[in-house]
Design a protein around this motif. Structure first.
Motif, PDB file in Angstrom:
ATOM      1  N   LYS A   1       0.718  -1.581  -0.109  1.00 39.20           N
ATOM      2  CA  LYS A   1      -0.230   0.047   0.235  1.00 39.20           C
ATOM      3  C   LYS A   1       0.593   1.042   0.044  1.00 39.20           C
ATOM      4  CE  LYS A   1      -3.394  -1.893   2.217  1.00 39.20           C
ATOM      5  NZ  LYS A   1      -4.827  -2.615   3.869  1.00 39.20           N
ATOM      6  N   THR A   2       2.232   1.234  -0.074  1.00 37.81           N
ATOM      7  CA  THR A   2       3.118   1.874  -0.101  1.00 37.81           C
ATOM      8  C   THR A   2       3.688   2.223  -1.228  1.00 37.81           C
ATOM      9  OG1 THR A   2       2.392   2.389   2.603  1.00 37.81           O
ATOM     10  CG2 THR A   2       4.210   4.195   2.077  1.00 37.81           C
ATOM     11  N   PRO A   3       3.644   2.853  -2.370  1.00 39.49           N
ATOM     12  CA  PRO A   3       4.744   2.617  -3.508  1.00 39.49           C
ATOM     13  C   PRO A   3       6.478   3.352  -2.753  1.00 39.49           C
ATOM     14  CG  PRO A   3       3.332   3.500  -3.764  1.00 39.49           C
ATOM     15  CD  PRO A   3       2.972   3.835  -2.463  1.00 39.49           C
ATOM     16  N   SER A   4       6.544   3.926  -1.887  1.00 42.32           N
ATOM     17  CA  SER A   4       7.842   3.908  -1.806  1.00 42.32           C
ATOM     18  C   SER A   4       8.478   3.295  -1.170  1.00 42.32           C
ATOM     19  CB  SER A   4       8.521   5.331  -0.980  1.00 42.32           C
ATOM     20  OG  SER A   4       7.271   5.431   0.454  1.00 42.32           O
ATOM     21  N   VAL A   5       7.942   2.499  -0.203  1.00 44.79           N
ATOM     22  CA  VAL A   5       8.645   2.072   1.068  1.00 44.79           C
ATOM     23  C   VAL A   5       8.731   0.329   0.172  1.00 44.79           C
ATOM     24  CG1 VAL A   5       7.802  -0.473   2.647  1.00 44.79           C
ATOM     25  CG2 VAL A   5       7.714   2.038   2.640  1.00 44.79           C
ATOM     26  N   LYS A   6       7.865   0.181  -0.920  1.00 44.62           N
ATOM     27  CA  LYS A   6       8.204  -0.765  -1.510  1.00 44.62           C
ATOM     28  C   LYS A   6       8.848  -0.925  -2.653  1.00 44.62           C
ATOM     29  CE  LYS A   6       5.210  -3.574  -5.336  1.00 44.62           C
ATOM     30  NZ  LYS A   6       4.140  -3.754  -5.951  1.00 44.62           N
ATOM     31  N   ASP A   7       9.625   0.436  -3.083  1.00 37.65           N
ATOM     32  CA  ASP A   7      10.246   0.389  -4.814  1.00 37.65           C
ATOM     33  C   ASP A   7      12.459  -0.119  -3.342  1.00 37.65           C
ATOM     34  OD1 ASP A   7       8.445   1.324  -5.961  1.00 37.65           O
ATOM     35  OD2 ASP A   7       8.307   3.200  -5.986  1.00 37.65           O
ATOM     36  N   LYS A   8      11.707   0.536  -2.277  1.00 36.99           N
ATOM     37  CA  LYS A   8      12.986   0.700  -1.106  1.00 36.99           C
ATOM     38  C   LYS A   8      12.982  -0.962  -1.432  1.00 36.99           C
ATOM     39  CE  LYS A   8      12.632   4.645   1.628  1.00 36.99           C
ATOM     40  NZ  LYS A   8      12.446   4.698   2.394  1.00 36.99           N
TER      41      LYS A   8
END
Length: 218
Positions: free
Chosen positions: A97-104
């Motif tokens: 649900k949190t794209p920035s975390v998923k990208d990391k």
């Protein structure tokens, strides 16, 4: 039985208390994890035992019923297994649900970096625990393909529709789970997405295969 599991271990107050307890006393290993997986698989096929467990009044009674039926479980082991799985699932749901975390996470070069990112957001689990859960999932047929909003096919778990194919792929690349095929054949309809490398019926060798330390050796 499932209501008892939720009420005794996964309901918010109980979950938080068990999290504290298992964090202080975590001396469990892969054999413990597999023992509890085998317990649930066996009970699922035994209506009588499943019904008896569904009458348990408290966690100790739950363990007592299991023991009377020949299962050798320790309360703290069961609690560790259940709350650790929920903790990792909750983090993966948060990442989804949190794209920035998923990208990391997708950019993680090592599993240690992955779990450190999780810890930075307040989710604490070990590399081994992550590997055991992903191995369990990959060994299971309980995965389904779905189309997302941009037309890509994602592999998701039936447990809350969490995308899981990305993390299995990363874990294979890191060498913490083996690139094996399912013990049970996947559903036939998945073959229509044959070009998607994230599907669980795709058996391939990651680049790190020849120097990986397979989880079976842990």
């Amino acid at each position: 039985m499932y209501y008892q599991i939720w009420a005794f271990f996964l309901q918010e107050d109980e979950y938080q208390q068990w999290r504290k307890n298992t964090k202080l006393n975590n001396n469990y290993n892969r054999l413990t994890w597999q023992k509890i997986i085998d317990f649930f698989a066996s009970v699922e096929d035994n209506f009588l035992v499943k019904s008896q467990l569904g009458e348990a009044k408290n966690p100790e009674h739950f363990i007592s019923i299991a023991t009377e039926n020949g299962y050798h479980l320790i309360l703290e082991e069961l609690a560790w297994f259940l709350v650790t799985r929920k903790h990792i699932w909750t983090f993966l749901d948060f990442a989804q649900k949190t794209p920035s975390v998923k990208d990391k996470l997708l950019a993680s070069k090592t599993p240690q970096q992955f779990v450190q990112i999780a810890a930075n957001y307040g989710y604490h689990f070990t590399v081994d625990e992550l590997a055991w859960l992903l191995t369990e999932i990959k060994s299971s047929p309980e995965l389904v393909p779905i189309d997302n909003s941009v037309g890509e096919v994602d592999t998701v778990s039936n447990y809350g529709k969490i995308e899981i194919g990305y993390w299995i792929w990363l874990a294979e690349e890191w060498g913490i789970i083996a690139p094996f095929c399912h013990r049970e054949p996947p559903l036939n309809f998945m073959s229509q997405y044959g070009d998607n490398p994230f599907l669980p019926d795709r058996c391939f060798l990651p680049k790190s295969y020849f120097n990986q330390h397979l989880i079976s050796n842990r």
